[in-house]
Design an enzyme around this catalytic site. Structure first.
Site, PDB file in Angstrom:
ATOM      1  N   GLU A  27       8.180   1.353  11.461  1.00  0.00           N
ATOM      2  CA  GLU A  27       7.502   2.515  11.079  1.00  0.00           C
ATOM      3  C   GLU A  27       7.164   3.261  12.687  1.00  0.00           C
ATOM      4  OE1 GLU A  27       3.226   2.479  11.025  1.00  0.00           O
ATOM      5  OE2 GLU A  27       3.243   0.173  10.469  1.00  0.00           O
ATOM      6  N   LYS A  89      -0.974  11.800  12.120  1.00  0.00           N
ATOM      7  CA  LYS A  89      -0.624  10.401  11.270  1.00  0.00           C
ATOM      8  C   LYS A  89      -0.280  11.014   9.802  1.00  0.00           C
ATOM      9  CE  LYS A  89      -3.392   6.721   9.581  1.00  0.00           C
ATOM     10  NZ  LYS A  89      -4.646   6.070   9.345  1.00  0.00           N
ATOM     11  N   ASP A 141     -12.150   3.935   0.088  1.00  0.00           N
ATOM     12  CA  ASP A 141     -11.293   4.334   1.162  1.00  0.00           C
ATOM     13  C   ASP A 141     -10.132   3.069   0.903  1.00  0.00           C
ATOM     14  OD1 ASP A 141      -9.489   4.402   3.321  1.00  0.00           O
ATOM     15  OD2 ASP A 141     -10.713   4.607   4.811  1.00  0.00           O
ATOM     16  N   SER A 143      -6.042   2.342   0.931  1.00  0.00           N
ATOM     17  CA  SER A 143      -4.939   3.015   1.711  1.00  0.00           C
ATOM     18  C   SER A 143      -3.678   3.325   0.793  1.00  0.00           C
ATOM     19  CB  SER A 143      -4.270   2.014   2.710  1.00  0.00           C
ATOM     20  OG  SER A 143      -3.039   2.491   3.513  1.00  0.00           O
ATOM     21  N   ALA A 144      -3.194   4.615   1.063  1.00  0.00           N
ATOM     22  CA  ALA A 144      -1.863   4.999   0.379  1.00  0.00           C
ATOM     23  C   ALA A 144      -0.767   4.005   0.238  1.00  0.00           C
ATOM     24  CB  ALA A 144      -1.536   6.369   0.688  1.00  0.00           C
ATOM     25  N   ASP A 145      -1.012   2.984   1.356  1.00  0.00           N
ATOM     26  CA  ASP A 145       0.156   2.099   1.221  1.00  0.00           C
ATOM     27  C   ASP A 145       0.417   1.158   0.075  1.00  0.00           C
ATOM     28  OD1 ASP A 145       0.126   2.685   4.064  1.00  0.00           O
ATOM     29  OD2 ASP A 145      -0.286   1.132   4.670  1.00  0.00           O
ATOM     30  N   LYS A 162      -5.458  -6.793   7.995  1.00  0.00           N
ATOM     31  CA  LYS A 162      -6.244  -7.332   8.894  1.00  0.00           C
ATOM     32  C   LYS A 162      -7.645  -7.399   7.988  1.00  0.00           C
ATOM     33  CE  LYS A 162      -5.143  -3.634  10.801  1.00  0.00           C
ATOM     34  NZ  LYS A 162      -3.772  -3.534  10.292  1.00  0.00           N
TER      35      LYS A 162
END
Ligand code: PSU
Ligand code: MN
Length: 307
Positions: A27, A89, A141, A143-145, A162
């Site tokens: 990435e 980003k 919040d 993440s779209a991951d 993390k």
């Protein structure tokens, strides 16, 4: 036009693809937003070398010049590294706008997975994935991951998540999205800078061949992504308790400065770099290289199965 029309695949990668040789996607948000210049550029080059040294072809992915670029030149890497936070980003929702504008963008785990899948690349190495942020019950919040892992058939090798994130909630959302979480040589889901989070993985795997066997079945089933969590090497790891104070401080600073949304992860990484006197970055680079090595081994094992 089809999505394929927006791809620009480097000749070396197209040739490797056609010959069924192992390829590892990498990435670029980690370059633009994850690390400072010039360490980001050195890291980007070194990680490609690690992939090559372990028998696979590296395919760093970014959005540049109105294309989904798969396989970057050294000049491309330098552009991304120098632009840093001035580059975009790119999350999933940003792709069409960035292509339309010819923007330069680092691709997140979600977007890199999407582009890798379009290019026919099944293995992808990164540092840490995005996840559910602490306080997500208020901020929403997430993440779209995590959504992308559920739908896109690419295996992501990372060092866990993390602990600036809420790891328990992150694992819950991965389960909801149907994402297998494999521990590479571990029963415990790793926490990026620390080797253990205190939360278990679903399945432990102890070799690249075992991972490849499982990935082949996942593909036969027509299912989505797989998360392979590979702990940071012992020599570069932190005790979870030693890093927790820095994490709390970084989170408090983000709160005080009103940092939210897509700026949150880059801000927290930068604050951790400052608070640890640069040592968080050394660990970050070590774990990315370790993930690149394991990803190359898995790509080699997978190519051997289908050869
Ligand atoms: N974790 C890191 N370094 C990074 C990222 C995560 O240690 O650079 C990047 C990855 O590209 C990941 C993205 O996909 O941050 C997640 O951003 P967000 O939390 O806004 O979804
Ligand atoms: Mn977010």
């Amino acid at each position: 036009m089809s999505a394929q029309a927006y791809l620009s695949i480097a000749p070396e990668i197209a040739a490797a693809r056609a010959a069924g040789r192992p390829i590892v996607a990498l990435e670029s948000t980690i370059i633009t937003h994850g690390m400072p210049y010039p360490q980001n550029l050195a890291m980007a080059r070194e990680v490609e070398t690690v992939v090559r040294d372990n028998g696979a072809v590296p395919a760093t992915i970014a959005i540049m010049d109105g294309k989904l670029k798969v396989g970057l030149s050294d000049a491309d890497l330098e552009t991304l590294a120098r632009e840093g936070h001035k580059a975009a980003k790119a999350s999933r929702r940003d792709m069409a706008a960035l292509l339309a504008n010819g923007a330069t963008a680092g691709t997140t785990v979600a977007t890199t997975m999407q582009i890798a899948a379009l290019a026919g690349i099944a293995i992808f190495a990164t540092g840490g994935i995005g996840g559910v942020h602490r306080g997500a019950e208020q901020s929403f919040d997430i993440s779209a991951d995590l959504e992308e892992l559920g739908r896109t058939p690419v295996a992501v090798i990372c060092a866990g998540a993390k602990s600036i994130l809420d790891i328990a909630k992150t694992l819950e959302v991965l389960e909801t999205n149907g994402v297998p979480v494999l521990g590479f040589g571990t029963d415990d889901f790793p926490a990026f800078w620390a080797r253990q989070s205190g939360y278990k993985v679903d399945h432990r795997v102890d070799s690249a061949a075992d991972v490849a066997r499982m990935l082949a079945i996942q593909a036969d089933l027509g299912m989505g992504g797989v998360l392979i969590a590979n702990p940071i090497p012992e020599a570069d790891a932190w005790e979870a308790s030693a890093i927790e104070d820095f994490i709390r401080q970084a989170l408090a600073d983000a709160e005080a400065q009103g940092i939210k949304g897509k700026a949150a992860t880059p801000f927290l990484l930068q604050r951790m770099f400052e608070l640890t006197g640069g040592k968080s970055l050394d660990s970050n680079i070590a774990l990315v290289k370790n993930n690149a090595r394991v990803a190359a081994d898995i790509a080699v094992a997978l190519a051997g199965r289908t050869a």
